[in-house]
Each structure stands twice: as C-alpha cells, then as structure tokens.
Design a protein around this motif. Structure first.
Motif, PDB file in Angstrom:
ATOM      1  N   ILE A 101      23.520  69.480  13.379  1.00 21.05           N
ATOM      2  CA  ILE A 101      24.315  68.712  12.391  1.00 21.05           C
ATOM      3  C   ILE A 101      25.450  67.990  13.115  1.00 21.05           C
ATOM      4  N   CYS A 102      25.548  66.697  12.883  1.00 22.88           N
ATOM      5  CA  CYS A 102      26.556  65.855  13.549  1.00 22.88           C
ATOM      6  C   CYS A 102      27.979  66.278  13.163  1.00 22.88           C
ATOM      7  N   GLU A 103      28.916  66.081  14.108  1.00 20.22           N
ATOM      8  CA  GLU A 103      30.330  66.308  13.792  1.00 20.22           C
ATOM      9  C   GLU A 103      31.216  65.201  14.357  1.00 20.22           C
ATOM     10  N   ARG A 139      29.067  56.072  15.184  1.00 15.12           N
ATOM     11  CA  ARG A 139      29.818  57.208  15.746  1.00 15.12           C
ATOM     12  C   ARG A 139      28.880  58.367  16.036  1.00 15.12           C
ATOM     13  N   GLY A 140      27.904  58.567  15.152  1.00 15.72           N
ATOM     14  CA  GLY A 140      26.932  59.632  15.383  1.00 15.72           C
ATOM     15  C   GLY A 140      26.123  59.376  16.638  1.00 15.72           C
ATOM     16  N   ASN A 141      25.687  58.126  16.796  1.00 14.07           N
ATOM     17  CA  ASN A 141      24.938  57.771  18.004  1.00 14.07           C
ATOM     18  C   ASN A 141      25.742  58.016  19.273  1.00 14.07           C
ATOM     19  N   GLY A 265      34.208  52.642   5.936  1.00 15.63           N
ATOM     20  CA  GLY A 265      34.490  54.074   5.881  1.00 15.63           C
ATOM     21  C   GLY A 265      33.161  54.747   5.561  1.00 15.63           C
ATOM     22  N   ILE A 266      32.338  54.911   6.603  1.00 18.08           N
ATOM     23  CA  ILE A 266      30.936  55.280   6.352  1.00 18.08           C
ATOM     24  C   ILE A 266      30.790  56.727   5.887  1.00 18.08           C
ATOM     25  N   SER A 267      30.125  56.893   4.758  1.00 18.74           N
ATOM     26  CA  SER A 267      29.635  58.191   4.314  1.00 18.74           C
ATOM     27  C   SER A 267      28.130  57.999   4.255  1.00 18.74           C
ATOM     28  N   ASN A 268      27.431  58.385   5.269  1.00 20.17           N
ATOM     29  CA  ASN A 268      26.120  57.877   5.656  1.00 20.17           C
ATOM     30  C   ASN A 268      25.160  57.591   4.495  1.00 20.17           C
ATOM     31  N   ASN A 269      24.745  58.630   3.758  1.00 19.33           N
ATOM     32  CA  ASN A 269      23.763  58.361   2.699  1.00 19.33           C
ATOM     33  C   ASN A 269      24.359  57.512   1.591  1.00 19.33           C
TER      34      ASN A 269
HETATM   35 FE1  SF4 Z   1      27.775  61.595  12.225  1.00 17.02          FE
HETATM   36 FE2  SF4 Z   1      28.020  59.118  11.223  1.00 17.02          FE
HETATM   37 FE3  SF4 Z   1      26.935  61.056   9.806  1.00 17.02          FE
HETATM   38 FE4  SF4 Z   1      29.530  61.042  10.278  1.00 17.02          FE
HETATM   39  S1  SF4 Z   1      28.396  59.526   9.035  1.00 17.02           S
HETATM   40  S2  SF4 Z   1      28.196  62.840  10.391  1.00 17.02           S
HETATM   41  S3  SF4 Z   1      29.565  60.268  12.358  1.00 17.02           S
HETATM   42  S4  SF4 Z   1      26.119  60.172  11.704  1.00 17.02           S
END
Ligand code: SF4
Length: 776
Positions: A101-103, A139-141, A265-269
């Motif tokens: 799980i990403c952080e 940011r996750g990448n 302000g990314i909240s992915n899904n």
């Molecule tokens: Fe990771 Fe981006 Fe998901 Fe945040 S929104 S947990 S940085 S992939």
C-alpha cells in the motif's frame, strides 16, 4: 482524452521524462554511500558529514561503473558500510512481485512492486484496490526515488550541538530509545504527563501511536486536521451526525465544488471518478478564485470572491426555498429546523449575494434551479476546506443543508452515508485500561473550542500555548511523520516553540524541517520496507508489507512505538511481540493465513453483506438531519446557516491563496528528485494587471509581505486568477539542510500566514492573510 491531463498520472511505473536515467543515478549514489565506511558513534558530525553525497562519490568509481553496466548488485545492506546493527544480508536473486500500500500521501492506494535481484524496479497500481483502481499518481510512481534517496535518515541520531545547529552523533537504537524514554519519564515525574505533547495523524499505525500516548497519560494529542478540513468535518458532524459522507460520482448528474481541487489535490479514485464524470458530460460547477486544473475540466468556472462562497450557497438555498424546489417529503421526514431556515434565508436573495460573492444573480438563480432539477442525483460537494475563512464553518453548514433540502442522502448520485457498518472488523489486542489523562489540553479543546472533537484538535493553538506557557508550561514533544515547522502558520513562531522545549523527538524517514530542530531522530523504515496495521475497506482487507528488507538501520513505527513503550515501562499497552504477531491477531477472525494474505496482497471476506439498515439513523441530538443545530442553539449561536462578512484586503493588498499541485504531497515530497523534475519550484500567480502595475513578468522575483513575514518568490503571470488574489503552492521553502534537493527551493506560505482560528470548528483561516507585492 481526459486520462493524460495529469502529467505522470499513468498505469505504468515508469516515470515520464528522464526518470529512468535519474533512477540509475540514484542507485549509483546509494551504492556509493555504502563505500563510505563506519562512523564513530561517539564523534560529533555535521549533517553534511553524516550524509554527504560528495563523500559517497569518493573511491567509488569501480562500484559505480558496475552499477551503470549491470544495474544490479548495488543495494547491499547498510551493514556493508559499517553503519548498521543489522547482520549482513545478500539481496535475493530473481524477479518477484509484491503487493503493498502506497504512502506517498494519505490516500492508501494499492501498489504492486516489481523487484529484480533485490532492487525495486517499478511500482504499478493494483487493479484490485478500490482506492486507485489500478493507477498510481505522479507521487506514487516516484516512491522509488524516496526509497533510494541519499537523504534518508539511515540510523538513529542524537543532537550533539545547540538545537538546530545541525550537529549530531550516531546512536544505537538501544541508546536512542533509552535516552528518549529517560527524557520523557523525567518530564512526567517533574511536571506531569500533560507536559508532554504527542503529534501524528492519519496513518495505518496511528492506533498504536494513540495507545502509546494514552498509556503515557497525556491529554495533549495533536493532529494537523485544524490546518485542513475542520470546518467541513464539524459542519457535517453538526448537521448529519457524520463528519465526512462520501459522494456517488458514478450516478451524479450535477456537481458543485468549492475548495476541492481534485485534479491537483489528488485523491486517486475520486480524481478518476471526477474525470470520468466530466467525460460523461455531467454538469460540473467549480467555485474558485483561481483557474485551477479542476476548473479547467469543469463545465462552468465561477471566480468567486474569497470568503464569499457562503453567500453563493445561502442564495441557492433562498431560491430553492422561495420557489419550493426542495424535496418536501424528505425534509419533513428526516430534518429538523426547516422553518427557522426559511426565516433566515429570506434576506439572502441572489441580488444580495451578487454584491458579496461577485457572481451574477441570474447565474445563481440558474444554478439553483438546475441543481434542484437534477436532484437527488445532484451534490454540493462537502469539499475539504471551502475558502479557508473564519466563516468556513457556516459555509459548510450551508452546503450540508443544501444537500439535505434536495434529498440526496443515500440516493444514487447523492451523498453516501459512512459505511462503518459495512466494513470488515479486524481482531483487536487486549490491554489494561489506560490511565485517566490529567489536565486540560493545551490546544484549547474543549475549554476554548467546545465544538471541536478531541480527535481533531487545534494544533495552531497548541503551538501558541507552548510559547505563552498558558495555561501551563509544555516541556516535551513527540512528533511522528509530521512537519509542524512548515505546516502551521507563522513558521518562526513554531521554530521558537521548538527551541523553548526541554525535549523534542521526531520519527520520520527524512530530515524534515521539524526533525532538524529535534534532540533525537528515530528513523522509520520507508513504506516499501515495512509492515503497518491492516486496512479493511468494506469486504476487503489489505496489507502493507515489506517489498525488500530495510536498506538501513531503521524500524517500522509499529516497532518504534512498541519498543519505546517498553523503555517507558508501558509495554503492556502495546501487547505484540513483533509486526507479524500483531498482523496475525488482526486477521484472526477470518479463515485466511497471514502467508496467504501476504502473497495475495488482500483478503476478500466471503458472503459479506453490506448493512445499510442504519443509513437513515442520524447521530445528532434530535436523531434527524439538523438544519437547525441543537448544539449551536445550546451554545447560544445562530443555529441555522448564516452569513458572516469576511474581511477584505486594503488598497494594494491581496488575498493570499494557497493550494496543492498534483506532483507533490503537502510538505513531504519536495526533496524527491523525480518529482522536482516535473514540478521544480513554487511560484506566485499574479494577474496580468497586477504584474503590469509593478512591472514584472513570469520568472521575475517578487517580494510578498504580510503582517507576519516576507518572502521572495518567482512570479507566474496569468489571466487565470482574480486580480485581487495571489496564489502559491504550499510545501516549498524548506529550512532543513538535511533535505539537500529541496533546501533553498521556492518559498514557504507558512512564513506569511497569520494565525487566525475559527472559534467554532478550530479551523485555521489561512486565506485571511493579506499581502503586498513588489518587484524584488
Ligand atoms: Fe500514492 Fe498517489 Fe495514491 Fe497518494 S494518491 S496513495 S501518492 S498513488
């Protein structure tokens, strides 16, 4: 066509630009670091000596060449350079995929990491995870860069010079934890547990952090929520009895956003769902003084006057009530206080609102009618913090009530009740009852802020009361994964507060600005190296697990909290042997082994039935949606949504607006070199007319000055902002020399922001800071 609008928002773990080149450069530097040799634990070092990249490069030509040609074998454990207490290990050979799980932010997306010969090569989105549906954001990448960053803190450190001098000595874990416990017990014995403050927020191991602070016995628990969405959570709590309802994007036909910029302000899904909604042709209205990326995707952008979004929503309510466009049956059955609202909003006509929010009366009327016509598949989004004024609580109340009037609760395309009843329940660990915390809280909850939930707190007041010593002196601060120096308004005050304390300990993966002023830094393993508590999401249970062994002498926060508790004599409150023991007990209620959970990355509970029986049981005093709030009435405050005039800037002063970019997470990722390639620095957005007036163009330096501070920053000249506003992305302007890539880049909004607090929600009213601008 909408998928590519966020640079780097992609399914592939390969970062755009020349990220691969950068990656191998980072691998080489990390490998070179290992050649540096051992440190003398009793000797004092500067930060540069401890973690110098120049020294890493000395005598490393052979290894670097090997890395450049082979690309493998570079990541032997830190023990090889004599810096680790861990036994030497060999990297596992071959290729494997590990689900975790990403952080890189708090959203908790599912990740599948590809590991080749012990080196993490790519991070991909986990298609089975509801938080990201197979995609990672920029940011996750870029998590791989953070993992192999030479600026990681690689072993425990104890301050060896004046606080903030940057002089440190290496410590063993035993020494660092014993010293920390000794200082904390000394404070407790002399001043009481209340003199020690604990800060952490919103992470998977937070329940165990909370066990530590409760076992210690302090009432002083700080989160950072008052810097973000206290106005939203309290506004909805006192209306619906739930702080943060969800939103059904997939069936929604009409959406209004204010203060929620999902494209940046990314909240992915949620960001993906918002973009899909736009692609479906759904009407999306964005209120924002700036032409944000979300505004660019909307069907209608309304450049509202800052602080006056409240007038817009009150006038919408006025139209819906006057023209009887509300859902009469729903209002009668599920709400209380409608009659009081009718009286209150009579004066808030669209013509009245036009003068306040600077959106035409006809536009407000049209949107109110169209919104009501689309209901119940219509949402005024709860947002995060609207426009950040003292009246933002009332704005959120107006938004909450507007949703109630059109009856969108638990309807397709409307607001979604909290689904706690429909989430799998983990096994719990039993421990003795916590001692009763003695003393009032330093952050003023509830004695100064009676309506702010204890779990949110008011961190800016906690900081101020460290400085005043009222109502009592604080002596120590334990801060886990937070950076108050850059997050709380008036940066210098926060530094002064840290300097005043007897003892400061920070848990982090890097030398944040706050860690730089600590006495002890306890280095946490990066998320790709560690376990955290399990995460249930409805019928699925997800695991964060190590993708590779820790590179350095670091520990998971689960073990840091546990071992610190033991040193404090409080071990019985965190009753697990190690991470696997804890996880085994959390998964115990389910017929799955930990090994299976680890190999699959998640467990799906069989025959799981969602329970919607309590969707219409509102946890308010009346048991109904409170258009008129019982608690507000008890507090002798206006019980229905109302108008409070926000301040305006004087002549030649501007509203200072701050916000996010898709490529960085608050003040956490600016040291990430991959992300710096795509977003290298923050700039001040100036309207063309303002830029012409002071004679600047894009990339010129300008000076912004508020009542509390002054910064120099590059200008970005644009038509995409109101002429009375200046905008900057937050998170830059780091003062920690331990963040070698970020140090000196851009400027910090925390140096400019005044400390203004909403007395009802405790929210920090950041946009009530006004600035002047001049050519540097
Ligand atoms: Fe990771 Fe981006 Fe998901 Fe945040 S929104 S947990 S940085 S992939």
């Amino acid at each position: 066509m909408y998928r590519g609008f966020l640079r780097g928002f992609q399914t592939s773990g390969k970062f755009q630009g020349n990220g691969k080149t950068t990656f191998f450069r980072i691998l080489n530097e990390t490998a070179n670091a290992r050649m540096k040799g051992g440190l003398n634990v009793s000797k004092v070092y500067t930060w540069d000596q401890l973690f110098s990249r120049r020294q890493f490069l000395k005598g490393t030509v052979a290894t670097a060449a090997l890395g450049a040609t082979a690309g493998i074998g570079l990541l032997e454990p830190e023990a090889s350079m004599g810096l680790s207490n861990s036994p030497p290990q060999s990297p596992a050979k071959g290729v494997k995929y590990v689900t975790t799980i990403c952080e890189q932010c708090v959203w908790r997306c599912g990740v599948i990491a590809k590991v080749e010969n012990g080196v993490i090569k790519t991070l991909e989105g986990n298609p089975n995870h509801p938080n990201n549906l197979g995609k990672l954001c920029p940011r996750g990448n870029a998590g791989i860069e953070a993992m192999y960053s030479p600026d990681r803190i690689k072993f425990p450190l104890i301050r060896a010079g004046a606080r903030g001098s940057g002089l440190w000595r290496k410590a063993s874990w035993d020494e660092a934890l014993s010293y920390t416990a000794e200082q904390m017990n000394k404070i407790k014995d002399k001043y009481g547990a209340k003199a020690m403050m604990f800060n952490s927020t919103d992470n998977l191991s937070q329940p165990f952090f909370e066990s530590l602070l409760k076992a210690y016995g302090t009432p002083n628990y700080g989160t950072q929520r008052s810097l973000c969405f206290n106005s939203m959570t309290t506004g909805f709590l006192y209306t619906y009895g739930t702080p943060q309802p969800g939103t059904d994007y997939s069936h929604c036909k009409y959406m209004i956003f204010t203060g929620r910029n999902l494209a940046e302000g990314i909240s992915n899904n949620e960001t993906q769902e918002m973009i899909d909604m736009v692609a479906r042709g759904v009407k999306v209205v964005v209120l924002d003084p700036r032409f944000s990326k979300t505004a660019s995707k909307a069907t209608e952008w309304l450049p509202v006057r800052p602080g006056a979004d409240s007038a817009f929503f009150l006038a919408m309510i006025n139209v819906i009530v006057a023209e009887k466009l509300y859902d009469k049956g729903f209002v009668e059955k599920y709400t209380q206080g409608f009659a009081d609202l009718v009286t209150e909003v009579q004066e808030y006509t669209p013509e009245w609102a036009e003068k306040k929010c600077e959106i035409s009366a006809t536009t407000i009327q049209r949107i109110a009618r169209d919104f009501a016509a689309a209901a119940p598949a219509a949402i005024a989004h709860p947002n995060w913090r609207t426009s950040n004024f003292v009246n933002s609580f009332q704005t959120e109340r107006a938004i909450a009530v507007l949703n109630a009037l059109v009856g969108n609760w638990a309807q397709p395309g409307g607001l979604i009740p909290d689904q706690e009843m429909s989430t799998a329940k983990l096994g719990v660990l039993s421990h003795p009852p916590f001692p009763l915390a003695q003393g009032i809280r330093l952050d003023g909850v509830p004695w100064k802020y009676p309506m702010v939930p204890l779990a949110y707190g008011v961190i800016q007041t906690m900081r101020d009361n460290i400085l005043t010593g009222k109502p009592y002196e604080a002596k120590g601060w334990l801060i886990s994964r937070q950076n108050p120096v850059l997050s709380i308004p008036e940066r210098q005050k926060t530094i002064n507060a840290l300097m005043k304390l007897d003892f400061v300990v920070v848990i982090d993966i890097q030398a944040s600005d706050t860690a730089y002023y600590a006495d002890v830094i306890l280095p946490e393993s990066y998320y790709l190296e560690r376990y955290d508590g399990l995460v249930p999401i409805k019928n699925k249970i997800f695991i964060r697990q190590p993708v590779i062994e820790p590179l350095y002498d670091t520990k998971s926060s689960l073990m840091i909290y546990k071992e610190l508790a033991e040193k404090l004599g409080l071990g019985e409150f965190l009753p697990y042997k190690d991470e696997l023991d804890l996880l085994s007990r959390q998964i115990k209620p389910f017929p799955v082994s930990l090994e299976k959970l680890k190999s699959d990355g998640h467990y799906e509970v069989e025959n799981f039935k969602e329970d919607h029986s309590k969707d219409f049981e509102f946890q308010t005093s009346s048991g109904k949606i409170e258009i008129s709030s019982s608690i507000m009435a008890q507090m002798n405050k206006k019980a229905v949504p109302t108008w409070n005039e926000p301040p305006r800037p004087e002549v030649d002063h501007y509203y200072l607006l701050t916000g996010k970019t898709a490529q960085h997470t608050q003040m956490f990722t600016q040291n990430n070199r991959w992300l710096l390639e795509v977003f290298p620095v923050n700039r001040a957005w100036l309207h063309t007319s303002v830029a012409n007036k002071i004679g600047v163009k894009t990339e010129d330096d300008v000076v912004l000055e508020s009542e509390v501070g002054k910064i120099t920053i590059k200008a970005y000249v644009t038509e995409g902002i109101r002429p009375d506003c200046i905008f900057m992305v937050g998170g830059f302007g780091h003062v920690s020399k331990g963040l070698k890539s970020a140090y000196g880049l851009g400027a910090s909004d925390s140096a400019l922001h005044k400390t203004v607090t909403d007395p009802i929600s405790g929210g920090s009213s950041l946009s009530e800071t006004f600035v002047t601008v001049s050519k540097a």
